[in-house]
Write a protein that holds these residues in place. Sequence first.
Motif, PDB file in Angstrom:
ATOM      1  N   THR A 132       0.839  -1.200   0.000  1.00 58.61           N
ATOM      2  CA  THR A 132       0.000   0.000   0.000  1.00 58.61           C
ATOM      3  C   THR A 132       0.873   1.249   0.000  1.00 58.61           C
ATOM      4  O   THR A 132       2.067   1.190   0.290  1.00 58.61           O
ATOM      5  CB  THR A 132      -0.897   0.037   1.247  1.00 58.61           C
ATOM      6  N   ALA A 133       0.238   2.382  -0.275  1.00 62.21           N
ATOM      7  CA  ALA A 133       0.968   3.652  -0.251  1.00 62.21           C
ATOM      8  C   ALA A 133       1.554   3.923   1.137  1.00 62.21           C
ATOM      9  O   ALA A 133       2.663   4.450   1.255  1.00 62.21           O
ATOM     10  CB  ALA A 133       0.055   4.787  -0.681  1.00 62.21           C
ATOM     11  N   LEU A 134       0.819   3.561   2.182  1.00 65.05           N
ATOM     12  CA  LEU A 134       1.332   3.767   3.543  1.00 65.05           C
ATOM     13  C   LEU A 134       2.658   3.047   3.733  1.00 65.05           C
ATOM     14  O   LEU A 134       3.639   3.640   4.199  1.00 65.05           O
ATOM     15  CB  LEU A 134       0.308   3.273   4.575  1.00 65.05           C
ATOM     16  N   ILE A 135       2.716   1.775   3.370  1.00 65.43           N
ATOM     17  CA  ILE A 135       3.949   1.012   3.549  1.00 65.43           C
ATOM     18  C   ILE A 135       5.031   1.544   2.602  1.00 65.43           C
ATOM     19  O   ILE A 135       6.207   1.603   2.964  1.00 65.43           O
ATOM     20  CB  ILE A 135       3.702  -0.493   3.338  1.00 65.43           C
ATOM     21  N   GLY A 136       4.645   1.976   1.407  1.00 65.42           N
ATOM     22  CA  GLY A 136       5.611   2.568   0.491  1.00 65.42           C
ATOM     23  C   GLY A 136       6.287   3.795   1.071  1.00 65.42           C
ATOM     24  O   GLY A 136       7.510   3.960   0.977  1.00 65.42           O
ATOM     25  N   VAL A 137       5.503   4.662   1.704  1.00 63.53           N
ATOM     26  CA  VAL A 137       6.055   5.872   2.324  1.00 63.53           C
ATOM     27  C   VAL A 137       6.966   5.494   3.491  1.00 63.53           C
ATOM     28  O   VAL A 137       8.096   5.992   3.617  1.00 63.53           O
ATOM     29  CB  VAL A 137       4.928   6.816   2.796  1.00 63.53           C
ATOM     30  N   LEU A 138       6.501   4.588   4.345  1.00 57.08           N
ATOM     31  CA  LEU A 138       7.306   4.184   5.501  1.00 57.08           C
ATOM     32  C   LEU A 138       8.601   3.496   5.072  1.00 57.08           C
ATOM     33  O   LEU A 138       9.674   3.765   5.629  1.00 57.08           O
ATOM     34  CB  LEU A 138       6.503   3.268   6.416  1.00 57.08           C
ATOM     35  N   ALA A 139       8.517   2.626   4.079  1.00 57.28           N
ATOM     36  CA  ALA A 139       9.714   1.922   3.607  1.00 57.28           C
ATOM     37  C   ALA A 139      10.738   2.890   3.043  1.00 57.28           C
ATOM     38  O   ALA A 139      11.946   2.654   3.132  1.00 57.28           O
ATOM     39  CB  ALA A 139       9.322   0.889   2.540  1.00 57.28           C
ATOM     40  N   THR A 140      10.265   3.992   2.497  1.00 51.87           N
ATOM     41  CA  THR A 140      11.154   4.990   1.908  1.00 51.87           C
ATOM     42  C   THR A 140      11.861   5.822   2.971  1.00 51.87           C
ATOM     43  O   THR A 140      13.031   6.155   2.831  1.00 51.87           O
ATOM     44  CB  THR A 140      10.343   5.904   0.959  1.00 51.87           C
ATOM     45  N   PHE A 141      11.153   6.152   4.054  1.00 53.70           N
ATOM     46  CA  PHE A 141      11.694   7.083   5.042  1.00 53.70           C
ATOM     47  C   PHE A 141      12.301   6.438   6.287  1.00 53.70           C
ATOM     48  O   PHE A 141      13.125   7.053   6.956  1.00 53.70           O
ATOM     49  CB  PHE A 141      10.611   8.063   5.497  1.00 53.70           C
ATOM     50  N   LEU A 142      11.874   5.237   6.637  1.00 55.00           N
ATOM     51  CA  LEU A 142      12.270   4.674   7.927  1.00 55.00           C
ATOM     52  C   LEU A 142      13.402   3.665   7.805  1.00 55.00           C
ATOM     53  O   LEU A 142      13.544   3.002   6.781  1.00 55.00           O
ATOM     54  CB  LEU A 142      11.072   4.001   8.611  1.00 55.00           C
ATOM     55  N   ASP A 143      14.178   3.588   8.863  1.00 53.18           N
ATOM     56  CA  ASP A 143      15.175   2.537   9.029  1.00 53.18           C
ATOM     57  C   ASP A 143      15.365   2.351  10.534  1.00 53.18           C
ATOM     58  O   ASP A 143      14.550   2.830  11.324  1.00 53.18           O
ATOM     59  CB  ASP A 143      16.486   2.868   8.295  1.00 53.18           C
ATOM     60  N   ASN A 144      16.435   1.698  10.933  1.00 50.78           N
ATOM     61  CA  ASN A 144      16.610   1.395  12.357  1.00 50.78           C
ATOM     62  C   ASN A 144      17.015   2.605  13.199  1.00 50.78           C
ATOM     63  O   ASN A 144      17.203   2.479  14.408  1.00 50.78           O
ATOM     64  CB  ASN A 144      17.606   0.250  12.548  1.00 50.78           C
ATOM     65  N   THR A 145      17.137   3.784  12.576  1.00 55.14           N
ATOM     66  CA  THR A 145      17.483   4.997  13.327  1.00 55.14           C
ATOM     67  C   THR A 145      16.314   5.968  13.452  1.00 55.14           C
ATOM     68  O   THR A 145      16.436   6.994  14.109  1.00 55.14           O
ATOM     69  CB  THR A 145      18.658   5.741  12.657  1.00 55.14           C
ATOM     70  N   VAL A 146      15.189   5.658  12.804  1.00 60.52           N
ATOM     71  CA  VAL A 146      14.053   6.585  12.755  1.00 60.52           C
ATOM     72  C   VAL A 146      12.893   5.991  13.551  1.00 60.52           C
ATOM     73  O   VAL A 146      12.415   4.903  13.236  1.00 60.52           O
ATOM     74  CB  VAL A 146      13.617   6.855  11.296  1.00 60.52           C
ATOM     75  N   THR A 147      12.429   6.720  14.560  1.00 61.49           N
ATOM     76  CA  THR A 147      11.397   6.201  15.452  1.00 61.49           C
ATOM     77  C   THR A 147       9.999   6.333  14.846  1.00 61.49           C
ATOM     78  O   THR A 147       9.717   7.231  14.053  1.00 61.49           O
ATOM     79  CB  THR A 147      11.429   6.931  16.804  1.00 61.49           C
ATOM     80  N   LEU A 148       9.119   5.416  15.267  1.00 55.43           N
ATOM     81  CA  LEU A 148       7.759   5.336  14.746  1.00 55.43           C
ATOM     82  C   LEU A 148       6.777   5.093  15.880  1.00 55.43           C
ATOM     83  O   LEU A 148       7.057   4.329  16.806  1.00 55.43           O
ATOM     84  CB  LEU A 148       7.663   4.179  13.736  1.00 55.43           C
ATOM     85  N   HIS A 149       5.613   5.741  15.771  1.00 54.94           N
ATOM     86  CA  HIS A 149       4.494   5.428  16.659  1.00 54.94           C
ATOM     87  C   HIS A 149       3.284   5.135  15.772  1.00 54.94           C
ATOM     88  O   HIS A 149       2.852   5.986  14.995  1.00 54.94           O
ATOM     89  CB  HIS A 149       4.178   6.582  17.613  1.00 54.94           C
ATOM     90  N   ASP A 150       2.751   3.936  15.873  1.00 56.64           N
ATOM     91  CA  ASP A 150       1.621   3.480  15.071  1.00 56.64           C
ATOM     92  C   ASP A 150       0.390   3.448  15.976  1.00 56.64           C
ATOM     93  O   ASP A 150       0.129   2.452  16.654  1.00 56.64           O
ATOM     94  CB  ASP A 150       1.936   2.097  14.480  1.00 56.64           C
ATOM     95  N   ILE A 151      -0.367   4.540  15.985  1.00 52.46           N
ATOM     96  CA  ILE A 151      -1.467   4.702  16.932  1.00 52.46           C
ATOM     97  C   ILE A 151      -2.523   3.604  16.795  1.00 52.46           C
ATOM     98  O   ILE A 151      -2.984   3.047  17.796  1.00 52.46           O
ATOM     99  CB  ILE A 151      -2.148   6.076  16.729  1.00 52.46           C
ATOM    100  N   ASP A 152      -2.910   3.311  15.555  1.00 57.80           N
ATOM    101  CA  ASP A 152      -4.053   2.438  15.325  1.00 57.80           C
ATOM    102  C   ASP A 152      -3.680   1.054  14.796  1.00 57.80           C
ATOM    103  O   ASP A 152      -4.536   0.332  14.284  1.00 57.80           O
ATOM    104  CB  ASP A 152      -5.025   3.122  14.355  1.00 57.80           C
ATOM    105  N   GLY A 153      -2.406   0.678  14.903  1.00 56.63           N
ATOM    106  CA  GLY A 153      -1.971  -0.642  14.476  1.00 56.63           C
ATOM    107  C   GLY A 153      -2.147  -0.884  12.983  1.00 56.63           C
ATOM    108  O   GLY A 153      -2.557  -1.964  12.566  1.00 56.63           O
ATOM    109  N   LEU A 154      -1.820   0.112  12.176  1.00 60.85           N
ATOM    110  CA  LEU A 154      -1.985   0.011  10.726  1.00 60.85           C
ATOM    111  C   LEU A 154      -0.844  -0.726  10.032  1.00 60.85           C
ATOM    112  O   LEU A 154      -0.978  -1.117   8.881  1.00 60.85           O
ATOM    113  CB  LEU A 154      -2.135   1.410  10.111  1.00 60.85           C
ATOM    114  N   VAL A 155       0.273  -0.891  10.727  1.00 59.93           N
ATOM    115  CA  VAL A 155       1.446  -1.547  10.132  1.00 59.93           C
ATOM    116  C   VAL A 155       1.531  -2.967  10.692  1.00 59.93           C
ATOM    117  O   VAL A 155       1.636  -3.160  11.898  1.00 59.93           O
ATOM    118  CB  VAL A 155       2.738  -0.759  10.437  1.00 59.93           C
ATOM    119  N   SER A 156       1.502  -3.950   9.806  1.00 62.67           N
ATOM    120  CA  SER A 156       1.535  -5.353  10.243  1.00 62.67           C
ATOM    121  C   SER A 156       2.880  -5.693  10.885  1.00 62.67           C
ATOM    122  O   SER A 156       3.896  -5.016  10.667  1.00 62.67           O
ATOM    123  CB  SER A 156       1.303  -6.275   9.041  1.00 62.67           C
ATOM    124  N   ASP A 157       2.888  -6.775  11.658  1.00 65.89           N
ATOM    125  CA  ASP A 157       4.131  -7.225  12.300  1.00 65.89           C
ATOM    126  C   ASP A 157       5.203  -7.531  11.255  1.00 65.89           C
ATOM    127  O   ASP A 157       6.377  -7.226  11.450  1.00 65.89           O
ATOM    128  CB  ASP A 157       3.868  -8.467  13.156  1.00 65.89           C
TER     129      ASP A 157
END
Length: 195
Positions: free
Chosen positions: A43-68
Amino acid sequence: MLQVDLPLIWQDEVQQRIFRQLLSCTSLPGTITDLSIHLGESTALIGVLATFLDNTVTLHDIDGLVSDGNRRFLNSPDAAISEARFIVADGAIPPAQDFTPALGTLDSPEFGATVILKGQQVGSGELILNLTGPGISTQEGKQNKLSLMGFHQDWFIRRQEWVSNFSLGIDLILVDAVRVTVIPRTTQLILDFRF
């Protein structure tokens, strides 16, 4: 040599293409881009996250939209809402009264959070945002109209508070299944609710 077939979205060259499209959206606020050719089964959500995040960038997933499974690929550490560099939320659910993202500091405004809202449709719907500011035509009275469906208006009302002390604030990324648009903190919004 062991070869692993990574899903399209986790391949470096795909993430670079998405990054270029997101950069264009950021420089031209309210511009909508369709990422479907890059997403494969994602999905576009995962596409955006995959582009910007790595092991140095923190994330808070309020509604559990990102699968394990996607969280394992992202390898991004969890953080409290007030400290996370990226926050993901269901745009249809209004922000809680105590929801306060990181806004950065005068010395380091770049530490303001990026909030990613997932909604039903970007580019059509009855919630209309009129965008003005840098990257939008400066012709007299010119605004970029952005139509949305499945995004609660309170997110945009609260966003006005969060960006009221520029250069402090948040950047906002809106996604549906395959489309994305960016509203940087430098953009002013005029809300047009037609309910």
